[in-house]
Design a protein around this motif. Structure first.
Motif, mmCIF file in Angstrom:
data_model
loop_
_atom_site.group_PDB
_atom_site.id
_atom_site.type_symbol
_atom_site.label_atom_id
_atom_site.label_comp_id
_atom_site.label_asym_id
_atom_site.label_seq_id
_atom_site.Cartn_x
_atom_site.Cartn_y
_atom_site.Cartn_z
ATOM 1 N N VAL A 253 0.819 -1.199 0.000
ATOM 2 C CA VAL A 253 0.000 0.000 0.000
ATOM 3 C C VAL A 253 0.859 1.257 0.000
ATOM 4 N N ASP A 254 1.792 1.363 0.953
ATOM 5 C CA ASP A 254 2.543 2.611 1.040
ATOM 6 C C ASP A 254 3.663 2.686 0.004
ATOM 7 N N ASP A 255 4.141 1.552 -0.481
ATOM 8 C CA ASP A 255 5.054 1.586 -1.635
ATOM 9 C C ASP A 255 4.320 2.176 -2.839
ATOM 10 N N ALA A 256 3.037 1.816 -2.981
ATOM 11 C CA ALA A 256 2.238 2.360 -4.079
ATOM 12 C C ALA A 256 2.115 3.878 -3.951
ATOM 13 N N LEU A 257 1.909 4.360 -2.729
ATOM 14 C CA LEU A 257 1.863 5.808 -2.506
ATOM 15 C C LEU A 257 3.190 6.459 -2.900
ATOM 16 N N ALA A 258 4.290 5.777 -2.601
ATOM 17 C CA ALA A 258 5.613 6.298 -2.957
ATOM 18 C C ALA A 258 5.786 6.348 -4.470
ATOM 19 N N LEU A 259 5.331 5.316 -5.178
ATOM 20 C CA LEU A 259 5.455 5.292 -6.638
ATOM 21 C C LEU A 259 4.628 6.407 -7.283
#
Length: 321
Positions: free
Chosen positions: A16-22
């Motif tokens: 989830v938060d990796d997606a926010l980073a991307l």
């Protein structure tokens, strides 16, 4: 050179938060996202590849190569965080399968290629267990000559989350984290001490979820999946940026307060395995005085963060980027 976008490679376990980073990395004008490499962590590595391609598609990214990496840590078995990120690793949002395809090379090969062919030194941003990075450093140590800095999301000065003292990414593959610290390039540790503090207010989460633009709406749905604290009404919870804060720190390092400190990773079996031992003492103690000194990597450890600055930066970038 001043004014040019920073060449960045993200190594992730989307998440989830990796997606926010991307989403942030794709849309920030000061970042040139050259590649994304995938590793097992929040979910299995094939799920990570699928999720990464989906996010890049939703974000409107250009032709950013994505490569599959390690499916397990160097020594131990893989241990996912699906209880946090959902069965699919992306909050079980029911997103359609991506039409993009991964690169036809493995993660280490892609990392080496993109780092060495970059016209300017690359900033490497691992937001995941560090297995791919350790394999890269041990197989192709020559890449360090074109790495500007490694900003990794991992570790903790105070309290862990995988164990009382160990943060998940380091705990998942402690040996890989220990190898990272020997890279011989400047390293910033964006650990839980700041990771958990950067929180988007619930009103902004709702605004993003109501957006007609796919990337902004995805950011809102992801933030809603990881509320910073339980909300009694269930519809106005704040959302933690998590890994995305590490990429904000690349784009805007002024918002992060760091201190250069000795850091080592505990590798022994038992309750401290995976702990990042950060030495904040002003002077050596008895252990060193009596001959117990150790070689420790010097790391720029994040100790404080300008929360409002990074929240504003993130929202402005994802909505208007």
């Amino acid at each position: 050179m001043a004014g040019l976008p920073i060449p960045v490679i993200i190594d992730c376990d989307t998440g989830v938060d990796d997606a926010l980073a991307l989403l942030f990395a794709v849309r920030h004008p000061g970042i040139d996202l050259r590649a994304v490499t995938c590793v097992a962590g929040n979910t299995d590595v094939d799920g990570v590849v699928r999720n990464t391609l989906t996010v890049l598609e939703r974000a409107g990214a250009g032709d950013v190569p994505v490569a599959r990496g390690a499916e397990r840590p160097l020594i131990e078995a893989a241990r996912s965080a699906r209880h946090v990120h959902g069965t699919d690793g992306m909050g079980d949002l029911g997103l359609p399968a991506p039409t993009r395809r991964p690169a036809d090379v493995d993660a280490v090969t892609l990392l080496r290629r993109e780092i060495l062919t970059s016209p300017r030194p690359v900033t490497l941003v691992p937001t995941a267990p560090l297995t791919n990075i350790a394999l890269l450093l041990r197989t192709h140590p020559e890449v360090t000559r074109n790495i500007e800095r490694i900003v990794f999301m991992g570790g903790a000065v105070a309290t862990g989350n995988a164990t009382p003292v160990a943060e998940f990414n380091v705990w998942h593959d402690p040996e890989a984290a220990a190898i990272l610290l020997t890279a011989g390039v400047p390293i910033t540790m964006y650990g839980l001490d700041v990771f958990q503090r950067v929180v988007v207010p619930g009103a902004d989460v709702r605004r993003l979820r109501a957006s007609a633009e796919p990337g902004a709406r995805l950011a809102g749905d992801l933030l809603a999946h990881r509320p910073a604290a339980p909300d009694p009404d269930g519809d106005d919870a704040d959302g933690g940026l998590g890994d995305a804060g590490a990429v904000c720190a690349v784009a805007d390092p002024v918002g992060l307060t760091t201190r250069r400190l000795p850091v080592e990773v505990s590798l022994a079996p038992g309750p401290t395995r995976g702990q990042t031992v950060v030495d904040r003492r002003p002077r050596p103690g008895e252990a060193e005085i009596h001959g117990g000194g150790r070689e420790q990597a010097m790391v720029d450890v994040a100790l404080d963060v300008d929360v409002a600055r990074y929240v504003k930066l993130y929202l402005e970038t994802v909505v208007t980027g």
